[in-house]
Design a protein around this motif. Structure first.
Motif, PDB file in Angstrom:
ATOM      1  N   ALA A 296      48.232  -8.453  73.120  1.00 50.41           N
ATOM      2  CA  ALA A 296      47.431  -8.537  75.077  1.00 50.41           C
ATOM      3  C   ALA A 296      48.288  -8.991  76.415  1.00 50.41           C
ATOM      4  O   ALA A 296      47.960  -8.214  77.339  1.00 50.41           O
ATOM      5  CB  ALA A 296      46.737  -9.672  74.670  1.00 50.41           C
ATOM      6  N   PHE A 297      49.128  -8.875  75.716  1.00 41.50           N
ATOM      7  CA  PHE A 297      49.535  -9.074  76.994  1.00 41.50           C
ATOM      8  C   PHE A 297      51.096  -7.620  77.584  1.00 41.50           C
ATOM      9  O   PHE A 297      50.737  -7.384  79.150  1.00 41.50           O
ATOM     10  CB  PHE A 297      51.033 -10.268  76.854  1.00 41.50           C
ATOM     11  CG  PHE A 297      51.879 -10.943  78.226  1.00 41.50           C
ATOM     12  CD1 PHE A 297      51.438 -11.780  78.865  1.00 41.50           C
ATOM     13  CD2 PHE A 297      53.123 -10.197  78.833  1.00 41.50           C
ATOM     14  CE1 PHE A 297      51.428 -12.072  79.712  1.00 41.50           C
ATOM     15  CE2 PHE A 297      53.277 -10.934  80.116  1.00 41.50           C
ATOM     16  CZ  PHE A 297      52.980 -11.726  80.807  1.00 41.50           C
ATOM     17  N   VAL A 298      50.494  -7.107  76.483  1.00 40.54           N
ATOM     18  CA  VAL A 298      51.539  -5.830  76.949  1.00 40.54           C
ATOM     19  C   VAL A 298      50.684  -4.698  77.634  1.00 40.54           C
ATOM     20  O   VAL A 298      50.271  -4.165  77.843  1.00 40.54           O
ATOM     21  CB  VAL A 298      51.851  -5.514  75.074  1.00 40.54           C
ATOM     22  CG1 VAL A 298      52.128  -3.543  75.858  1.00 40.54           C
ATOM     23  CG2 VAL A 298      53.692  -5.900  74.915  1.00 40.54           C
ATOM     24  N   GLU A 299      49.072  -5.054  76.873  1.00 40.25           N
ATOM     25  CA  GLU A 299      48.097  -4.478  77.556  1.00 40.25           C
ATOM     26  C   GLU A 299      48.126  -5.172  79.150  1.00 40.25           C
ATOM     27  O   GLU A 299      47.513  -4.039  79.874  1.00 40.25           O
ATOM     28  CB  GLU A 299      46.461  -4.712  76.392  1.00 40.25           C
ATOM     29  CG  GLU A 299      46.721  -4.418  74.500  1.00 40.25           C
ATOM     30  CD  GLU A 299      46.343  -3.066  75.037  1.00 40.25           C
ATOM     31  OE1 GLU A 299      46.190  -2.074  76.296  1.00 40.25           O
ATOM     32  OE2 GLU A 299      46.487  -2.497  73.228  1.00 40.25           O
ATOM     33  N   THR A 300      47.768  -6.081  79.149  1.00 33.46           N
ATOM     34  CA  THR A 300      48.076  -6.698  80.381  1.00 33.46           C
ATOM     35  C   THR A 300      48.546  -5.910  81.801  1.00 33.46           C
ATOM     36  O   THR A 300      48.374  -5.027  82.658  1.00 33.46           O
ATOM     37  CB  THR A 300      48.154  -8.401  80.289  1.00 33.46           C
ATOM     38  OG1 THR A 300      47.087  -9.145  79.106  1.00 33.46           O
ATOM     39  CG2 THR A 300      47.397  -8.448  82.069  1.00 33.46           C
TER      40      THR A 300
ATOM     41  N   VAL B  19      44.419 -11.198  86.871  1.00 33.84           N
ATOM     42  CA  VAL B  19      45.938 -10.934  86.008  1.00 33.84           C
ATOM     43  C   VAL B  19      45.411 -11.885  84.527  1.00 33.84           C
ATOM     44  O   VAL B  19      45.388 -11.705  82.993  1.00 33.84           O
ATOM     45  CB  VAL B  19      47.480 -11.100  85.701  1.00 33.84           C
ATOM     46  CG1 VAL B  19      48.413 -11.721  85.341  1.00 33.84           C
ATOM     47  CG2 VAL B  19      47.542 -10.331  87.244  1.00 33.84           C
ATOM     48  N   PHE B  20      45.204 -12.995  84.823  1.00 34.29           N
ATOM     49  CA  PHE B  20      44.492 -14.073  83.498  1.00 34.29           C
ATOM     50  C   PHE B  20      43.099 -13.119  82.969  1.00 34.29           C
ATOM     51  O   PHE B  20      42.993 -13.694  82.192  1.00 34.29           O
ATOM     52  CB  PHE B  20      44.640 -15.449  84.304  1.00 34.29           C
ATOM     53  CG  PHE B  20      43.669 -16.750  83.372  1.00 34.29           C
ATOM     54  CD1 PHE B  20      44.293 -16.729  82.352  1.00 34.29           C
ATOM     55  CD2 PHE B  20      42.440 -16.882  83.337  1.00 34.29           C
ATOM     56  CE1 PHE B  20      43.795 -17.827  81.816  1.00 34.29           C
ATOM     57  CE2 PHE B  20      42.262 -17.450  82.397  1.00 34.29           C
ATOM     58  CZ  PHE B  20      42.711 -18.207  81.228  1.00 34.29           C
TER      59      PHE B  20
ATOM     60  N   ALA C  17      35.198 -22.912  91.446  1.00 32.21           N
ATOM     61  CA  ALA C  17      35.799 -24.335  90.452  1.00 32.21           C
ATOM     62  C   ALA C  17      36.183 -23.141  88.756  1.00 32.21           C
ATOM     63  O   ALA C  17      36.990 -24.641  88.837  1.00 32.21           O
ATOM     64  CB  ALA C  17      34.295 -24.179  89.845  1.00 32.21           C
ATOM     65  N   LYS C  18      37.093 -22.299  89.050  1.00 29.89           N
ATOM     66  CA  LYS C  18      36.976 -21.282  87.948  1.00 29.89           C
ATOM     67  C   LYS C  18      38.629 -20.305  88.650  1.00 29.89           C
ATOM     68  O   LYS C  18      39.045 -19.510  87.317  1.00 29.89           O
ATOM     69  CB  LYS C  18      35.920 -20.621  87.261  1.00 29.89           C
ATOM     70  CG  LYS C  18      35.286 -21.372  86.776  1.00 29.89           C
ATOM     71  CD  LYS C  18      35.760 -22.551  85.365  1.00 29.89           C
ATOM     72  CE  LYS C  18      34.186 -22.863  84.473  1.00 29.89           C
ATOM     73  NZ  LYS C  18      33.603 -21.844  84.104  1.00 29.89           N
ATOM     74  N   ALA C  19      38.779 -20.784  89.970  1.00 25.86           N
ATOM     75  CA  ALA C  19      40.293 -20.763  90.276  1.00 25.86           C
ATOM     76  C   ALA C  19      41.617 -21.051  89.168  1.00 25.86           C
ATOM     77  O   ALA C  19      42.206 -21.675  89.574  1.00 25.86           O
ATOM     78  CB  ALA C  19      40.589 -20.606  91.484  1.00 25.86           C
ATOM     79  N   VAL C  20      42.048 -19.927  88.817  1.00 23.16           N
ATOM     80  CA  VAL C  20      43.467 -20.067  88.255  1.00 23.16           C
ATOM     81  C   VAL C  20      44.666 -20.307  89.053  1.00 23.16           C
ATOM     82  O   VAL C  20      45.138 -21.267  88.834  1.00 23.16           O
ATOM     83  CB  VAL C  20      43.959 -18.447  87.553  1.00 23.16           C
ATOM     84  CG1 VAL C  20      45.302 -19.635  86.680  1.00 23.16           C
ATOM     85  CG2 VAL C  20      43.028 -18.570  86.708  1.00 23.16           C
TER      86      VAL C  20
END
Length: 280
Positions: free
Chosen positions: A162-166, A189-190, A243-246
């Motif tokens: 999944a990280f490679v796909e990202t 990114v997240f 409220a959902k800001a990484v």
């Protein structure tokens, strides 16, 4: 979705969530061939799941794939059934993402550090300062070894793939300069990583034997694209709102935030799937 670790799908009789799988702290993937789960901390083995719990989701996904992506109702039923019946609900579906949640927390920690203290300081704190000024793909390839190191289980493979796909998606999302990433790009990114982990988990559980059903390459691509976009919508909704800001997280908030995002994403996907499945 290009995960390189497909298998025949988990045995339906294995536990829904291994008792030792807690936020990725322990080994993951114990219900796949070749993975041996350690003795649970309390010395007990969780009860076996329904041996047929994946059947409905697999059947619906097979119908969707066989249609070349035209049978959207079957896609909806496959995803809603996967969350509600195969996994036992959104919370347990999220718990099955133990390795991905742990890796997601490490990624979120890096992204929030970059937002709060600057990209160069984030690289220094993560011992990646030698990558300062390098192309963004090199930065994230270096980060991958810390976020999702190489492992031998299916879950570890899902996280890493999944990280490679990202990384592959960065340019298409307009993210090309690490030193000048905006808060919105850090959030993206997240979002991409979370989407790819859920997609890979679902494919490994119910789609490994059906993904090649369309004989037409364009139809096969459509099946894959529609699944990804369906999951992306759910993840984006789970991350919607200030409220959902990484980028606003502290190190103590990261894991709880990631756990909540996965659970909410699965709940949204179930609702979306039920709505889609009711169209016919």
């Amino acid at each position: 979705m290009g995960t390189s670790t497909p298998y025949g799908g988990p045995n339906g009789g294995t536990p829904l969530v291994p008792s030792w799988l807690n936020g990725g702290a322990g080994p993951a993937g114990g219900d796949e061939p070749g993975n041996t789960a350690p003795t649970p901390p309390n010395g007990t083995i969780p009860p076996a799941g329904d041996a047929n719990r994946f059947r409905g989701a697999r059947g619906n996904y097979s119908r969707f794939a066989s249609s070349g992506g035209r049978d959207r109702a079957s896609l909806g039923r496959a995803i809603s059934g996967y969350v509600s019946s195969s996994s036992g609900g959104a919370r347990q579906a999220a718990q099955r993402m133990g390795t991905s949640r742990a890796s997601g927390a490490r990624l979120a920690n890096f992204l929030s550090t970059a937002a709060a203290q600057g990209p160069l300081e984030a690289l220094r704190l993560f011992k990646l300062d030698h990558l300062a000024g390098r192309p963004i793909e090199e930065v994230f390839i270096g980060l991958m070894e810390q976020v999702c190191p190489i492992g031998g289980t299916i879950d570890e493979g899902i996280s890493r793939d999944a990280f490679v796909e990202t990384i592959d998606d960065l340019a298409g999302a307009g993210i090309t300069d690490f030193d000048n990433m905006t808060s919105e790009q850090l959030q993206t990114v997240f979002e991409l990583y979370t989407t790819h982990t859920i997609e890979a988990r679902l494919c490994n559980d119910i789609a490994t034997k059906t993904i090649m059903l369309p004989a037409n390459p364009q139809e096969a691509a459509s099946v894959q694209k529609q699944l990804y976009e369906f999951i992306l919508r759910g993840v984006a909704d789970a991350l919607a709102g200030p409220a959902k800001a990484v980028t606003a997280l502290t190190s103590t908030q990261v894991q709880g935030f990631v756990d909540q995002v996965y659970e909410e994403a699965f709940a949204i996907l179930r609702a979306m799937g039920e709505a889609e499945g009711d169209t016919k």
